[in-house]
Design a protein around this motif. Structure first.
Motif, PDB file in Angstrom:
ATOM      1  N   GLY A 164      35.233  28.828  44.139  1.00 24.15           N
ATOM      2  CA  GLY A 164      36.563  28.297  44.444  1.00 24.15           C
ATOM      3  C   GLY A 164      37.065  27.431  43.303  1.00 24.15           C
ATOM      4  O   GLY A 164      38.199  27.568  42.845  1.00 24.15           O
ATOM      5  N   LEU A 165      36.181  26.561  42.824  1.00 21.67           N
ATOM      6  CA  LEU A 165      36.570  25.696  41.711  1.00 21.67           C
ATOM      7  C   LEU A 165      36.804  26.505  40.445  1.00 21.67           C
ATOM      8  O   LEU A 165      37.686  26.190  39.648  1.00 21.67           O
ATOM      9  CB  LEU A 165      35.499  24.637  41.464  1.00 21.67           C
ATOM     10  N   ALA A 166      36.032  27.588  40.281  1.00 20.53           N
ATOM     11  CA  ALA A 166      36.224  28.422  39.097  1.00 20.53           C
ATOM     12  C   ALA A 166      37.608  29.054  39.118  1.00 20.53           C
ATOM     13  O   ALA A 166      38.320  29.069  38.109  1.00 20.53           O
ATOM     14  CB  ALA A 166      35.149  29.506  39.026  1.00 20.53           C
ATOM     15  N   PHE A 167      38.009  29.532  40.293  1.00 18.93           N
ATOM     16  CA  PHE A 167      39.344  30.112  40.435  1.00 18.93           C
ATOM     17  C   PHE A 167      40.406  29.057  40.143  1.00 18.93           C
ATOM     18  O   PHE A 167      41.337  29.276  39.380  1.00 18.93           O
ATOM     19  CB  PHE A 167      39.495  30.648  41.869  1.00 18.93           C
ATOM     20  N   ASN A 168      40.201  27.883  40.738  1.00 20.68           N
ATOM     21  CA  ASN A 168      41.106  26.764  40.515  1.00 20.68           C
ATOM     22  C   ASN A 168      41.207  26.438  39.031  1.00 20.68           C
ATOM     23  O   ASN A 168      42.298  26.269  38.480  1.00 20.68           O
ATOM     24  CB  ASN A 168      40.560  25.568  41.302  1.00 20.68           C
ATOM     25  N   TYR A 169      40.038  26.402  38.365  1.00 25.01           N
ATOM     26  CA  TYR A 169      40.031  26.077  36.941  1.00 25.01           C
ATOM     27  C   TYR A 169      40.819  27.101  36.140  1.00 25.01           C
ATOM     28  O   TYR A 169      41.624  26.748  35.270  1.00 25.01           O
ATOM     29  CB  TYR A 169      38.584  25.999  36.426  1.00 25.01           C
ATOM     30  N   GLY A 170      40.612  28.381  36.469  1.00 23.49           N
ATOM     31  CA  GLY A 170      41.350  29.440  35.764  1.00 23.49           C
ATOM     32  C   GLY A 170      42.845  29.272  35.918  1.00 23.49           C
ATOM     33  O   GLY A 170      43.591  29.231  34.933  1.00 23.49           O
ATOM     34  N   ILE A 171      43.282  29.149  37.176  1.00 24.73           N
ATOM     35  CA  ILE A 171      44.714  29.046  37.441  1.00 24.73           C
ATOM     36  C   ILE A 171      45.295  27.800  36.788  1.00 24.73           C
ATOM     37  O   ILE A 171      46.318  27.855  36.100  1.00 24.73           O
ATOM     38  CB  ILE A 171      44.975  28.975  38.970  1.00 24.73           C
ATOM     39  N   SER A 172      44.622  26.656  36.943  1.00 24.04           N
ATOM     40  CA  SER A 172      45.249  25.423  36.473  1.00 24.04           C
ATOM     41  C   SER A 172      45.253  25.341  34.951  1.00 24.04           C
ATOM     42  O   SER A 172      46.222  24.846  34.369  1.00 24.04           O
ATOM     43  CB  SER A 172      44.582  24.195  37.096  1.00 24.04           C
ATOM     44  N   ALA A 184      51.669  35.747  32.429  1.00 26.11           N
ATOM     45  CA  ALA A 184      50.572  36.702  32.261  1.00 26.11           C
ATOM     46  C   ALA A 184      49.253  35.970  32.024  1.00 26.11           C
ATOM     47  O   ALA A 184      48.207  36.377  32.545  1.00 26.11           O
ATOM     48  CB  ALA A 184      50.867  37.652  31.116  1.00 26.11           C
ATOM     49  N   VAL A 185      49.316  34.875  31.250  1.00 23.01           N
ATOM     50  CA  VAL A 185      48.087  34.120  30.983  1.00 23.01           C
ATOM     51  C   VAL A 185      47.531  33.506  32.263  1.00 23.01           C
ATOM     52  O   VAL A 185      46.326  33.587  32.538  1.00 23.01           O
ATOM     53  CB  VAL A 185      48.329  33.033  29.913  1.00 23.01           C
ATOM     54  N   ILE A 186      48.407  32.900  33.083  1.00 25.48           N
ATOM     55  CA  ILE A 186      47.942  32.317  34.352  1.00 25.48           C
ATOM     56  C   ILE A 186      47.229  33.380  35.176  1.00 25.48           C
ATOM     57  O   ILE A 186      46.116  33.187  35.678  1.00 25.48           O
ATOM     58  CB  ILE A 186      49.127  31.758  35.172  1.00 25.48           C
ATOM     59  N   PHE A 187      47.888  34.519  35.272  1.00 26.45           N
ATOM     60  CA  PHE A 187      47.384  35.627  36.056  1.00 26.45           C
ATOM     61  C   PHE A 187      46.003  36.070  35.576  1.00 26.45           C
ATOM     62  O   PHE A 187      45.036  36.126  36.349  1.00 26.45           O
ATOM     63  CB  PHE A 187      48.402  36.759  35.919  1.00 26.45           C
ATOM     64  N   VAL A 188      45.904  36.365  34.276  1.00 25.57           N
ATOM     65  CA  VAL A 188      44.647  36.898  33.750  1.00 25.57           C
ATOM     66  C   VAL A 188      43.532  35.852  33.826  1.00 25.57           C
ATOM     67  O   VAL A 188      42.395  36.167  34.172  1.00 25.57           O
ATOM     68  CB  VAL A 188      44.838  37.403  32.310  1.00 25.57           C
ATOM     69  N   LEU A 189      43.856  34.582  33.546  1.00 25.09           N
ATOM     70  CA  LEU A 189      42.837  33.531  33.664  1.00 25.09           C
ATOM     71  C   LEU A 189      42.356  33.434  35.106  1.00 25.09           C
ATOM     72  O   LEU A 189      41.163  33.297  35.366  1.00 25.09           O
ATOM     73  CB  LEU A 189      43.405  32.183  33.223  1.00 25.09           C
ATOM     74  N   GLY A 190      43.308  33.510  36.043  1.00 23.59           N
ATOM     75  CA  GLY A 190      42.949  33.426  37.456  1.00 23.59           C
ATOM     76  C   GLY A 190      42.018  34.544  37.882  1.00 23.59           C
ATOM     77  O   GLY A 190      41.204  34.388  38.782  1.00 23.59           O
ATOM     78  N   VAL A 191      42.132  35.712  37.231  1.00 23.74           N
ATOM     79  CA  VAL A 191      41.257  36.829  37.583  1.00 23.74           C
ATOM     80  C   VAL A 191      39.921  36.739  36.854  1.00 23.74           C
ATOM     81  O   VAL A 191      38.859  36.918  37.450  1.00 23.74           O
ATOM     82  CB  VAL A 191      41.942  38.172  37.252  1.00 23.74           C
ATOM     83  N   THR A 192      39.968  36.448  35.538  1.00 29.97           N
ATOM     84  CA  THR A 192      38.736  36.586  34.756  1.00 29.97           C
ATOM     85  C   THR A 192      37.773  35.416  34.916  1.00 29.97           C
ATOM     86  O   THR A 192      36.564  35.631  34.849  1.00 29.97           O
ATOM     87  CB  THR A 192      39.039  36.771  33.260  1.00 29.97           C
ATOM     88  N   VAL A 193      38.277  34.207  35.118  1.00 28.74           N
ATOM     89  CA  VAL A 193      37.349  33.075  35.201  1.00 28.74           C
ATOM     90  C   VAL A 193      36.413  33.197  36.412  1.00 28.74           C
ATOM     91  O   VAL A 193      35.193  33.093  36.249  1.00 28.74           O
ATOM     92  CB  VAL A 193      38.091  31.717  35.163  1.00 28.74           C
ATOM     93  N   PRO A 194      36.939  33.458  37.624  1.00 26.21           N
ATOM     94  CA  PRO A 194      35.996  33.633  38.740  1.00 26.21           C
ATOM     95  C   PRO A 194      35.040  34.799  38.537  1.00 26.21           C
ATOM     96  O   PRO A 194      33.856  34.712  38.880  1.00 26.21           O
ATOM     97  CB  PRO A 194      36.909  33.919  39.943  1.00 26.21           C
ATOM     98  N   LEU A 195      35.548  35.887  37.951  1.00 29.03           N
ATOM     99  CA  LEU A 195      34.704  37.051  37.705  1.00 29.03           C
ATOM    100  C   LEU A 195      33.563  36.716  36.759  1.00 29.03           C
ATOM    101  O   LEU A 195      32.404  37.042  37.005  1.00 29.03           O
ATOM    102  CB  LEU A 195      35.567  38.160  37.107  1.00 29.03           C
ATOM    103  N   ASN A 196      33.910  36.026  35.672  1.00 22.93           N
ATOM    104  CA  ASN A 196      32.868  35.646  34.723  1.00 22.93           C
ATOM    105  C   ASN A 196      31.947  34.598  35.322  1.00 22.93           C
ATOM    106  O   ASN A 196      30.785  34.505  34.937  1.00 22.93           O
ATOM    107  CB  ASN A 196      33.489  35.128  33.425  1.00 22.93           C
ATOM    108  N   TRP A 197      32.483  33.812  36.255  1.00 25.52           N
ATOM    109  CA  TRP A 197      31.619  32.844  36.949  1.00 25.52           C
ATOM    110  C   TRP A 197      30.524  33.590  37.703  1.00 25.52           C
ATOM    111  O   TRP A 197      29.351  33.218  37.659  1.00 25.52           O
ATOM    112  CB  TRP A 197      32.452  31.997  37.912  1.00 25.52           C
ATOM    113  N   LEU A 198      30.918  34.673  38.403  1.00 23.85           N
ATOM    114  CA  LEU A 198      29.934  35.471  39.126  1.00 23.85           C
ATOM    115  C   LEU A 198      28.902  36.045  38.162  1.00 23.85           C
ATOM    116  O   LEU A 198      27.697  36.005  38.420  1.00 23.85           O
ATOM    117  CB  LEU A 198      30.631  36.614  39.870  1.00 23.85           C
TER     118      LEU A 198
END
Lengths: 247, 215
Positions: A143-151, A43-57
């Motif tokens: 792209g990097l923001a998404f990567n950062y969230g997921i990783s 769940a954490v991977i999932f939510v980080l993957g969604v919220t980090v790019p969104l907050n990046w925007l």
């Protein structure tokens, strides 16, 4: 290449749990069994993957110094940076709710395994921490923001998986009574953290690790993720020994 | 404690030891560990949490009959976030260097579980004065651990307290260093904080056997 570098850096070197202690509350509370730990970790991977790019925007087009320039030149001087906490946490809380509703609707099976953890996640510091680090480290593109969230999510997942496995085993050991439960978990996490410190020189060569830990780093790099957690226990002894020698 | 009734005094004193938010309730660990390499940062963090939790508890307690149960988490988050923004701005204005050291961890007070935990467990069901005392008590309990960890890590790791060289100068070999004493670099790295907290828990539970967990 920079994607790969960021990926490994966020998992091992800047591990959410071991190097910045984010998400410790749920890490300690939900790590008694491997199966629940896996659920929360996913769940954490999932939510980080969604919220980090969104907050990046949000950061890029609303909050940053001069980010409002796209509205017109007269807005270019505004710096709404002080609003980032409130906007980030609002995004996270809404996204978590939204994700919960969507997952419940479209994948009841996934909901049953992740569902109970999702509300917990809104106040998991790893999630907000992910967004705040994304902001302070000035990650250049989405792209990097998404990567950062997921990783970083994967790094957290790895940590909780490892500690849950160790805690399942440690139940059979004779731990001094006052240390039982919480105390020993803290100390094990500390030792694992020392182990993870040895990943420091893995990529860029800065933060040169002390000699002797390098061999363990190279060895661990070749391991499958799952094997690493078994390695950790052995390694932490070796590394803490090395620490003592080197100091 | 003539000012406070016995019950009220307990609201403050309980969380200091036997119901400590960090070592017993296991809340708010994240920030407790990351910023304790120096005593100064620990103290500032403790004061920030004291402010946020004291004021936040009062606000939530005043609003408790107005907040719809379904969206209370979001309301709570907004209240905390607003208070944390105040803290962050004040730090940036008056202690810029320190706010750099604390970096994202000031922001992470928002998701500090102590705060949400006290809102949920206490402020939503009690009046403002009691909530205020409860907030202060818990923040002090949190602060105590932070200061203890910060004290040992800075003293053993760098040989300083609040940046003052209390053990002598390691380069000029004065004070303890003249006797061959060396700083323990291990205390500076992040995992040491975990081990120090582990030891605090150990000591506390050895003194008070009632707190020992069933395996």
């Amino acid at each position: 290449m920079e994607h790969l570098e960021l990926f490994f850096k966020s998992i091992f070197i800047d591990n959410m749990v071991f190097s910045v202690f984010l998400g410790m509350c749920s890490y300690l509370a939900v790590s008694k069994k491997v199966s629940t730990a896996v659920g929360l970790g996913a769940a954490v991977i999932f939510v980080l993957g969604v919220t980090v790019p969104l907050n990046w925007l949000l950061d890029q087009y609303l909050l940053k110094d001069g980010a409002l320039a796209w509205l017109g030149p007269e807005y270019a001087d505004y710096d709404l940076g002080f609003l980032s906490f409130i906007l980030f946490i609002a995004t996270i809380a809404t996204m978590v709710q939204l994700v919960e509703i969507v997952v419940e609707k479209f994948s009841p099976a996934l909901y049953n395994s992740l569902g109970i953890f999702l509300p917990l996640i809104a106040v998991n510091c790893a999630i907000l921490g992910g967004s705040l680090f994304m902001q302070t480290r000035e990650i250049p593109n989405i792209g990097l923001a998404f990567n950062y969230g997921i990783s970083s999510g994967i790094g957290w997942f790895l940590a909780i998986l490892a500690i849950a496995a160790i805690r399942e085993k440690i139940r059979y050991s004779n731990v001094p009574a006052p240390l039982r439960g919480l105390g020993i978990t803290f100390i094990i996490t500390g030792l694992m953290g020392i182990g993870f410190q040895s990943f420091g020189g893995m990529l860029t060569g800065d933060n040169e690790p002390p000699e002797g830990t390098e061999t363990t780093t190279v060895k661990a790099e070749n391991k499958e993720e799952k094997e690493i957690k078994k390695e950790i226990e052995d390694k932490e002894k070796a590394v803490s020994y090395n620490e003592v020698i080197n100091k | 404690m003539a000012l406070l009734s016995k019950k009220d005094a307990n609201l403050i004193l309980d969380p200091l030891a036997d119901n400590n938010p960090i070592t017993i309730q296991v809340l708010g660990i994240c920030s407790a560990l990351a910023i304790t390499a120096e005593l100064k940062a620990s103290v500032v963090m403790a004061i920030s949490v004291l402010f946020v939790l004291g004021v936040g508890n009062v606000v939530i307690s005043l609003l408790r009959n107005v907040i719809p149960a379904k969206i209370r988490i979001i309301v709570q988050l907004v209240v905390v976030a607003a208070l944390v923004i105040i803290v962050d701005q004040v730090l940036k204005a008056f202690a810029y260097e320190l706010s750099k050291t604390l970096s994202v961890f000031v922001g992470l007070i928002i998701t500090n579980c102590i705060i949400m935990g006290r809102f949920e467990a206490f402020a939503l069901g009690n009046g403002p004065w009691k909530s205020f005392l409860d907030g202060i008590g818990n923040a002090l309990g949190y602060g105590v651990i932070l200061v203890i960890v910060g004290f040992f890590r800075e003293l053993l790791g760098s040989g300083t307290l609040f940046g003052i060289k209390v053990l002598g100068d390691p380069v000029a070999k004065t004070g303890l260093y003249a006797l061959g004493y060396e700083n323990n670099g291990f205390m500076i790295i992040p995992p040491a904080a975990l081990i120090v907290v582990g030891i605090i828990i150990w000591v506390q539970r050895s003194r008070n056997r009632a707190l020992i967990e069933e395996a």
